[in-house]
Design an enzyme around this catalytic site. Structure first.
Site, PDB file in Angstrom:
ATOM      1  N   CYS A 297     -47.801  72.395 -61.726  1.00  0.00           N
ATOM      2  CA  CYS A 297     -49.133  72.018 -61.247  1.00  0.00           C
ATOM      3  C   CYS A 297     -49.247  72.238 -59.741  1.00  0.00           C
ATOM      4  O   CYS A 297     -50.337  72.502 -59.230  1.00  0.00           O
ATOM      5  CB  CYS A 297     -49.443  70.575 -61.608  1.00  0.00           C
ATOM      6  N   HIS A 891     -48.436  64.554 -59.602  1.00  0.00           N
ATOM      7  CA  HIS A 891     -49.234  65.620 -60.200  1.00  0.00           C
ATOM      8  C   HIS A 891     -50.191  66.189 -59.161  1.00  0.00           C
ATOM      9  O   HIS A 891     -50.747  65.456 -58.340  1.00  0.00           O
ATOM     10  CB  HIS A 891     -50.022  65.059 -61.389  1.00  0.00           C
TER      11      HIS A 891
END
Length: 982
Positions: A297, A891
């Site tokens: 990510c 994330h």
């Protein structure tokens, strides 16, 4: 097991020391060892010079290798996340591991943590131990709900995985099988290269692999490939890009003939398999997600920000990069990074896909930057820095870089020096990246000795802005009071980040009411004092996972008094063999500190020790109270006259037992490592029953109960003749000679318990019990927010260089801790701002989650520019990279403004959704992309050729020709539209 003499320990030390220097070789196996166990072993063998005095001390004997501190799940043997080499674990080659196991064994039921050495990099190869394996989910085509998880090395091949799956699902050898890579909801990819490794195939953490076997009719359930077509006729297969089919169709027939197990086209390093979601073809250009390849990510976020940087994307979509590819630049990547990035951008802006899989680009990045080759979480900003530099070198218009002799300012005007610096820069660096992202700042260094001033102008590609550091941190500690009836209490204290142990004691004092000078702070690990801290030691050495115990004492440890503080360990005796009379011991329970008079009898010391443990040591006499606990009168123990508040008067008979001697408990004195050692004195030995005496002053009226046996014996360890004198006459008098007895984890009093007596009288559950203070549930209040201008001001604030990074003064001819100041001189068309949220130190990793308030539009940078002719400097936000979570994990996502419709969108891996401006400013914002307003047009693209020609003048502050005509009229209007950040 080697508990032996000094020679054996020296051999261990020398052999392991040599093996730690073993070079990494691809394919070799190395083993992880918990750093805490390894540090204990180093003490035991005297590995470092400061450990020599403990060499061979049985009380620092490390015991079996214990890696439980590294494991998240002991059943699956999976590792905790974000472990750091040398901080959390030590790596040893196979030979070293085998030696340690032969000497110490491994804790029962624990499996070795073995890892392979893998090779990374394309041009510069380097090896690394693959600490974290790739976890794959395995299932059968006929039953995808039955998922089995296994971990593999990146060096393992597809063939090895297939064999493992055949074993797991009991597939007969005669059955033909083939493997599929399944991701997203209904996307499949054939894995038809058995010799490819997991790394080559681009398989990532959590990837699902499906094994398919032919049915009874000899057909593949997922369908077969028509010979007349190069397109798979599978209703369940995603649409494959035409480029991948054309590249692989020619190999199709030959592949079938070579291996009937794999009937689909082969592929070149999985390069061109990019899939769109079935049934979706007409997407808005740029609104294309990126599949997560397993912790990628960070890469997806960076790509989305760059993809939505209009001038850069237009440059690639218009194929301008093809004329500027620099294949011969030794600092570049032979144009591979630029070509791979261009291919990805074209797919994302084609309008054909709702998401694509950037595996080809990821592979290219990993080839040239091995740090990004795995599938572990990385820093988005670090990848951005690599991409901008890599694209620059691949597209550098300078084919042969000239040698430039750098000059110091030497008092020349800033404008002259800045112009010279920029011209020198573009003589060696001239690319689309320089055109769009490069600016210039001024650096001023002043020598503190000779006042020499050094001024340089340096280019930058992005601004890394510091955030005001957290000045405090929260620590959880346990307070052990002098009152032996009081359970330890857990507190949460707020302490300065850059503070010392005294600060911790002061904070704890405000909650507990105990004076700071009456506290001793310790770190307890594995039933021993790992450290006993001095008051001036830094708090940075205390890590989050440390068990910190603070002991209340009746004296100030630094004062000369008639009392001393002694660390006490608990040991359980055991016999090595049934026929041997030689005993060993193992530590148990929690160690503690006790304050005793400098002159004390052995009996009185025994009584004080037993009273200190009365909360969890049961009664030793059948006539004791019915509750079975040792009689402790709180009035006496708290308000008494003795050390630790314990009354000095007491009958030894109450502290002894009528338990009969047996063979297992006759030997009450444990031999030291060296029988002639002067560092360990044994107290309460075999003749104690005959000499349980105390002083004349304190023993009046007391009966001597020599027939009763004590619960434990004790030994002084690492206390020499200068520390203690033990007079073994009728009085058995102990005299602590030093005025200030050293207090550290190396010198202690060990209480040796017979196993039967320990089992009967020592309540381990009660010993471990503790209470919680209300502060544990307290959440510190954080500052609401700060403005972006505060970060910029901090960036331009004068600072003194640290001792670890001094400046070499050409005048003094020495390195000096000079003062340094940075100032902004010129800004690029696209300004990238990196908010430095992560901080690192030897002992600590931290993330600053402060909310930074930044403008969405009209960011006026004129306040921070020292160049009077800098030109336009108002910016609008175009993209933001976000990071959610803590250090080493979390994330990444991105907000970006589409250049075609001018709307904001949220990019979360393969998902793309609309966003509002109210969502953009958050604590997660990590990297900001701003575009200068004068470069924005209806399409978001500005004439780059103009920027190339006028780049030098823009950087040095000279106005453009077109600017000269309109500056007077437009500057006032533009400045009115800007929202100043001051």
């Amino acid at each position: 097991m080697a508990e032996g003499g000094v020679v054996d320990l020296e051999t261990q030390r020398s052999e392991v020391s040599a093996l730690l220097k073993t070079p990494l070789r691809r394919g070799d196996t190395w083993y992880l060892i918990d750093s805490r166990w390894f540090k204990q072993w180093k003490k035991y063998v005297g590995f470092d010079s400061w450990d020599k005095y403990q060499m061979g001390d049985q009380n620092v004997y490390p015991g079996p290798i214990d890696n439980s501190g590294l494991l998240k799940d002991t059943d699956t043997q999976s590792l905790k996340e974000h472990l750091i080499d040398e901080l959390d674990y030590i790596l040893l080659p196979t030979e070293g591991w085998n030696k340690l196991v032969s000497w110490y064994s491994v804790v029962e039921s624990q499996q070795p943590i073995a890892r392979k050495v893998v090779e990374q990099g394309m041009f510069v190869k380097h090896c690394k131990v693959e600490v974290y394996l790739t976890e794959l989910k395995l299932c059968e085509n006929g039953n995808m709900n039955n998922v089995v998880t296994r971990r593999f090395s990146k060096a393992d091949t597809i063939d090895m995985i297939e064999k493992e799956m055949r074993t797991i699902f009991s597939i007969p050898d005669e059955k033909e099988t083939r493997l599929w890579n399944k991701y997203m909801s209904n996307t499949f990819e054939p894995l038809n290269k058995p010799e490819s490794t997991i790394q080559d195939a681009g398989l990532y953490q959590g990837q699902m692999l499906v094994i398919e076997q032919k049915n009874q009719e000899g057909q593949w359930p997922r369908g077969s490939m028509p010979k007349s077509s190069g397109i798979p006729n599978f209703s369940t297969l995603p649409k494959i890009s035409p480029s991948s089919l054309s590249n692989n169709y020619n190999n199709f027939n030959s592949r079938i003939m070579k291996n009937s197990n794999y009937c689909l086209p082969s592929y070149a390093a999985y390069k061109n398999y990019e899939y769109s979601e079935p049934g979706r073809h007409n997407e808005q250009p740029g609104l294309c997600g990126l599949s997560n390849l397993g912790n990628t990510c960070f890469m997806n976020s960076a790509i989305q920000c760059l993809s939505n940087t209009p001038p850069l994307t237009e440059y690639f979509l218009n194929d301008k990069y093809q004329d500027e590819l620099n294949m011969d630049n030794p600092l570049g990547m032979r144009g591979e990074i630029a070509k791979s990035y261009a291919e990805l951008i074209k797919q994302m802006w084609s309008g054909k896909y709702s998401y694509v899989t950037p595996r080809a680009f990821k592979t290219q990045v990993g080839r040239f930057a091995p740090q990004f080759s795995g599938y572990q979480q990385q820093d988005c900003q670090e990848l951005l820095a690599f991409l901008l530099d890599g694209l620059h070198e691949d597209l550098n218009r300078i084919r042969k870089k000239p040698y430039i002799q750098l000059k110091d300012a030497d008092g020349r005007p800033d404008k002259v020096v800045a112009e010279e610096a920029w011209e020198n820069h573009i003589k060696r660096n001239d690319s689309i990246i320089v055109d769009i992202f490069h600016g210039l700042f001024k650096s001023t260094l002043v020598c503190p000795e000779c006042s020499k001033i050094s001024v340089t102008f340096d280019p930058f590609c992005y601004l890394t802005l510091p955030l005001p550091m957290k000045k405090e941190r929260a620590l959880e500690v346990y307070l052990v009071r002098m009152d032996p009836l009081a359970k330890p209490m857990q507190y949460k204290v707020i302490v300065p980040k850059i503070g010392n142990i005294m600060d911790l004691c002061t904070a704890l004092s405000s909650l507990s009411g105990i004076a700071p000078e009456k506290m001793v702070v310790t770190d307890i690990y594995n039933h021993r004092f790992h450290r006993i801290f001095a008051m001036d030691e830094n708090l940075s050495s205390i890590m989050e996972r440390d068990d910190i115990y603070v002991f209340e004492t009746s004296i100030n440890r630094t004062e000369d008094t008639e009392q001393v503080i002694i660390p006490v360990y608990l040991r359980e005796k055991f016999r090595h063999t049934s026929y041997s009379h030689h005993h060993g011991s193992t530590l148990f329970g929690q160690p503690f500190l006790i304050t005793v008079p400098r002159n004390i009898t052995e009996d009185k010391l025994y009584n004080l020790l037993l009273l200190r443990m009365c909360r969890y040591v049961k009664a030793t006499n059948d006539t004791e109270e019915n509750d079975g606990s040792l009689h402790c009168n709180k009035e006496h123990t708290v308000n008494g006259n003795g050390p630790n508040g314990i009354h000095e008067e007491g009958s030894p008979s109450e502290m002894e037992t009528d338990e009969p001697d047996d063979e297992s408990s006759q030997d009450q004195e444990l031999p030291s490592e060296n029988e002639n050692s002067q560092s360990e004195d044994s107290v309460g030995g075999d003749n104690d029953s005959e000499n349980g005496l105390c002083t004349e002053d304190t023993c009046k009226g007391q009966s001597v109960t020599g027939q009763k046996k004590r619960l434990f014996t004790f030994q002084f360890s690492n206390l020499g003749s200068s520390d203690i004198t033990y007079i073994k006459d009728d009085t058995k008098y102990i005299r602590f000679d030093e005025r200030q007895l050293r207090l550290d984890e190396r010198s202690y009093l060990a209480l040796d318990w017979d196993p039967k007596l320990k089992k009967k009288f020592f309540d381990e559950n009660a010993a471990e019990d503790f209470e919680k203070h209300e502060s544990v549930d307290f959440t510190p209040q954080k500052k609401a927010f700060m403005k972006l201008k505060d970060c910029i001001e901090l960036f331009t604030t004068k600072e003194k260089l640290g001792a670890e990074d001094p400046w070499y003064c050409p005048n003094c001819k020495e390195h000096q801790q000079a003062t340094k100041k940075l100032d902004l001189w010129s800004l690029p068309p696209v300004l990238v701002v990196h908010l430095k949220r992560f901080s690192y130190s030897r002992y600590m990793r931290d993330k600053l989650d402060t909310l930074v308030d930044f403008p969405i539009s009209d960011l006026d940078m004129s306040t921070f520019l020292i160049n009077p002719n800098a030109g336009p400097c108002c910016y609008n936000l175009i993209a933001v990279s976000n990071h959610y979570g803590g250090m080493g994990g979390g994330h990444y996502t991105a907000f970006a403004k589409n250049k075609d419709d001018g709307k904001w969108y949220y990019f979360d891996d393969s998902s793309v959704s609309t966003a509002s401006e109210e969502q953009i400013v958050s604590k997660a914002a990590y990297v900001l992309f701003y575009q200068r307003q004068d470069t924005i047009t209806g399409t978001g693209f500005f004439p780059l050729d103009k920027e190339v020609k006028q780049g030098a003048s823009a950087a040095t502050g000279a106005p453009h020709e077109s600017d000269e005509e309109s500056n007077e009229d437009e500057n006032d209007i533009e400045n009115e539209n800007c929202m100043h950040t001051n």
